[in-house]
Each structure stands twice: as structure tokens, then as C-alpha cells.
Design an enzyme around this catalytic site. Structure first.
Site, PDB file in Angstrom:
ATOM      1  N   ASN A 195       0.888  -1.314  -0.104  1.00 25.37           N
ATOM      2  CA  ASN A 195       0.044  -0.010  -0.086  1.00 25.37           C
ATOM      3  C   ASN A 195       0.950   1.222   0.020  1.00 25.37           C
ATOM      4  OD1 ASN A 195      -1.620   2.109   0.539  1.00 25.37           O
ATOM      5  ND2 ASN A 195      -2.395   1.214   2.444  1.00 25.37           N
ATOM      6  N   LYS A 244       0.070   4.303  -0.377  1.00 18.91           N
ATOM      7  CA  LYS A 244      -0.640   5.435   0.171  1.00 18.91           C
ATOM      8  C   LYS A 244      -0.331   6.580  -0.565  1.00 18.91           C
ATOM      9  CE  LYS A 244      -0.175   3.109   4.711  1.00 18.91           C
ATOM     10  NZ  LYS A 244      -0.035   3.430   6.234  1.00 18.91           N
ATOM     11  N   HIS A 294      -9.855   1.067   4.563  1.00 23.79           N
ATOM     12  CA  HIS A 294      -8.466   1.173   5.301  1.00 23.79           C
ATOM     13  C   HIS A 294      -8.847   2.196   6.527  1.00 23.79           C
ATOM     14  CE1 HIS A 294      -4.379   2.447   6.416  1.00 23.79           C
ATOM     15  NE2 HIS A 294      -4.031   1.222   5.700  1.00 23.79           N
ATOM     16  N   GLU A 320      -7.038   4.327   7.552  1.00 23.74           N
ATOM     17  CA  GLU A 320      -6.951   5.886   7.509  1.00 23.74           C
ATOM     18  C   GLU A 320      -8.231   6.480   6.563  1.00 23.74           C
ATOM     19  OE1 GLU A 320      -3.287   5.448   5.562  1.00 23.74           O
ATOM     20  OE2 GLU A 320      -2.302   4.871   7.283  1.00 23.74           O
ATOM     21  N   GLU A 376      -5.734  -5.167  10.177  1.00 22.89           N
ATOM     22  CA  GLU A 376      -4.905  -4.173  10.506  1.00 22.89           C
ATOM     23  C   GLU A 376      -4.863  -3.486  11.735  1.00 22.89           C
ATOM     24  OE1 GLU A 376      -2.613  -2.847   6.413  1.00 22.89           O
ATOM     25  OE2 GLU A 376      -4.484  -1.626   6.917  1.00 22.89           O
ATOM     26  N   GLY A 401       2.058   1.828  10.756  1.00 25.01           N
ATOM     27  CA  GLY A 401       3.084   3.044  10.588  1.00 25.01           C
ATOM     28  C   GLY A 401       3.694   3.566  12.048  1.00 25.01           C
ATOM     29  N   SER A 441       3.100  -2.454  10.166  1.00 25.34           N
ATOM     30  CA  SER A 441       4.387  -2.649  10.519  1.00 25.34           C
ATOM     31  C   SER A 441       5.246  -3.693  10.256  1.00 25.34           C
ATOM     32  CB  SER A 441       4.793  -2.167  12.021  1.00 25.34           C
ATOM     33  OG  SER A 441       4.388  -0.875  12.261  1.00 25.34           O
TER      34      SER A 441
HETATM   35  P1  PGA Z   1       2.531   0.217   7.641  1.00 27.61           P
HETATM   36  O1  PGA Z   1       1.361   0.342   7.086  1.00 27.61           O
HETATM   37  O2  PGA Z   1       3.038  -1.211   7.281  1.00 27.61           O
HETATM   38  O3  PGA Z   1       3.544   1.373   7.165  1.00 27.61           O
HETATM   39  O4  PGA Z   1       2.348  -0.024   9.198  1.00 27.61           O
HETATM   40  C1  PGA Z   1       0.213  -0.618   6.710  1.00 27.61           C
HETATM   41  C2  PGA Z   1      -0.719  -0.153   6.128  1.00 27.61           C
HETATM   42  O5  PGA Z   1      -1.534   0.859   6.615  1.00 27.61           O
HETATM   43  O6  PGA Z   1      -1.495  -0.811   5.303  1.00 27.61           O
END
Ligand code: PGA
Length: 251
Positions: free
Chosen positions: A9, A11, A95, A97, A167, A173, A213
Site C-alpha cells: 500500500n 498510500k 483502510h 486511514e 490491520e 505506521g 508495521s
Molecule cells: P505500515 O502500513 O506497514 O506502514 O504500518 C500498513 C498499512 O497501512 O496498510
């Protein structure tokens, strides 16, 4: 039996040139990998740019969101038909976010999943609890609500292509990966809810990815859990070398 999926992803990162450079680095590093499905999710504007670069690599393209209408007066939105037209085969839906910053609810997620499936896109349906919910002991309750809300009204046949991504919001993140035990426990619970909704066969088949992560250093442990079928990778997917190591977790 379940083919692992490793999805990146990206982003809100990577312009056209940056995305092409990343694929140029990544493609040779994952050449010959056939036992893992590889997906990358760039921003909308970059999807058509990557179609040529990805052809013959076995890497699929995902969008990071989709709207539920096919067309109409919906300024700023992108429909499943348009994503397919641009070259995407998959789409990330719900997601955290999007839920946190853009007002997505289980209801909008449900409409998007249905629209994506109708438009022949594979939804990567994201769910996950916040730190508050986990600390309040409500992880399973939240996961069950998100799952049942997101999948409401879908038949077993409609559900079949769906990929689920667990997730935990507190792991995204933050560098704080869920332990293998925490992730496995959540994945087993999710598979149980799918069994309740669609039966054992559907539950045995559905791929459930872990996200939050994921790094080359922790992917092996996660992937050795019986109910973890892949990863949705944010930060570590922005570099060809780290994403390729994650894709090659089994080597
Ligand atoms: P990350 O993000 O690997 O940077 O923690 C995962 C995601 O948001 O899909």
C-alpha cells in the site's frame, strides 16, 4: 492450500517517475516468484502509468479506494469501471486511514465492496481495532461489527473473491507490530466469523492478510501462523529491496 498474497500500500507516495523507478527495482527482485500473489497499490493517477511496466511481471495493480456508483455527478470520485479501465484488478477498501480521516463507515465500506465485486475488482477489505478498543477488551467485538457490517447482504458466491486484511490501527505506521500470537488470535477469530456467515468451506478458502508495521524482519514469524495468509505492507513497500524480501518470506 491458500496462496499467500503480499500487497504493498503505497498510500500518498510516489509520482509517476518515482513509481516507475520503484517497479524497475522491484520487478527483477521478485522475478520467478510464483507461489505468492504480489499486488501494489499506487495513487490513482499512477495506475495507468504502471500497466506497461508490470506486464509480464505477475505483479497486480490495486487502487487504494473506490466509489460505489458507476458514473454520475459525483465530483472527485472514481468508480470500479474506471479503475478496471485504468488497469487495476484489486482495490483496498475500508483502510483505517479512510475510516479515520475521510468518514468511512461500515455502511460505506459495504457499498464499496459490493460495487467493486460487481465491477469485477477484487476487494482487499480492511478491518482492525484501535488501541482504545484493544485496551477496553473490545477487539473481537469491533472486528465482528466491521466484518458483518462490511459484508452485509453479500452471498457466499459474491463473497468468494474477497481478501480480508486485519490491520490493528495501533500497529499501522508505528513500528509496533502485533505479536505473532496477537495476530494469529485475531485472524482465527475473523475466520470463525466468516465460517459463521458463509460456512466452513468459505472460511477455509478466504485469504486473511496481516497489516501493521510488517518488515522483512518480522514477516517470517507472522507468516508461520496458521491463519495468516499474507501481508498488507505500507512503509516497507516503498523500497524495492524491503518489499522483495517480504515477498520472498519463505526463502
Ligand atoms: P505500515 O502500513 O506497514 O506502514 O504500518 C500498513 C498499512 O497501512 O496498510
Amino acid at each position: 492450500m491458500r496462496k499467500p498474497v503480499i500487497a504493498g500500500n503505497w498510500k500518498l507516495y510516489k509520482t509517476k517517475d518515482e513509481a516507475l523507478a520503484l517497479i524497475e527495482e522491484l520487478a527483477p527482485l521478485v522475478a520467478g516468484v510464483t507461489n505468492v500473489e504480489i499486488v501494489v497499490a499506487p495513487v490513482f493517477t499512477v495506475i495507468p502509468t504502471l500497466v506497461g511496466a508490470l506486464s509480464g511481471t505477475g505483479i497486480s495493480l490495486a487502487a487504494q479506494d473506490v466509489f460505489w456508483e458507476e458514473e454520475g455527478a459525483y465530483t472527485g470520485e472514481v468508480s470500479p469501471r474506471m479503475l478496471l479501465d485504468a488497469g487495476a484488478s484489486h482495490v483496498i477498501i475500508g483502510h483505517s486511514e479512510r475510516r479515520q480521516y475521510f468518514g468511512e463507515t461500515d455502511g460505506t465500506v459495504n457499498r464499496k465492496i459490493k460495487a467493486a465485486l460487481k465491477g469485477a475488482l477484487v476487494p482487499i477489505f480492511c478491518i482492525g481495532e484501535t488501541l482504545n478498543s484493544r485496551e477496553a477488551g473490545e477487539t473481537f467485538k469491533v472486528l465482528e461489527r466491521q466484518l458483518k457490517g462490511g459484508l452485509e447482504g453479500l452471498s457466499e458466491t459474491q463473497f468468494a473473491p474477497v481478501i480480508i486484511a486485519y490491520e490493528p490501527v495501533w500497529a499501522i505506521g508505528t513500528g509496533k507490530v502485533a505479536t505473532d500470537e496477537q495476530a494469529q488470535e485475531a485472524h482465527a477469530f475473523i475466520r470463525g466469523v466468516v465460517a459463521e456467515l458463509y460456512g466452513k468451506n468459505a472460511a477455509d478458502k478466504v485469504r486473511i492478510l496481516y497489516g501493521g508495521s510488517v518488515k522483512p524482519e518480522n514477516v517470517k514469524g507472522l507468516m508461520s501462523c496458521p491463519d495468516i495468509d499474507g501481508a498488507l505492507v505500507g512503509g516497507a513497500s516503498l523500497k524495492g529491496s524491503s518489499f522483495a524480501s517480504i515477498v520472498r518470506f519463505g526463502e
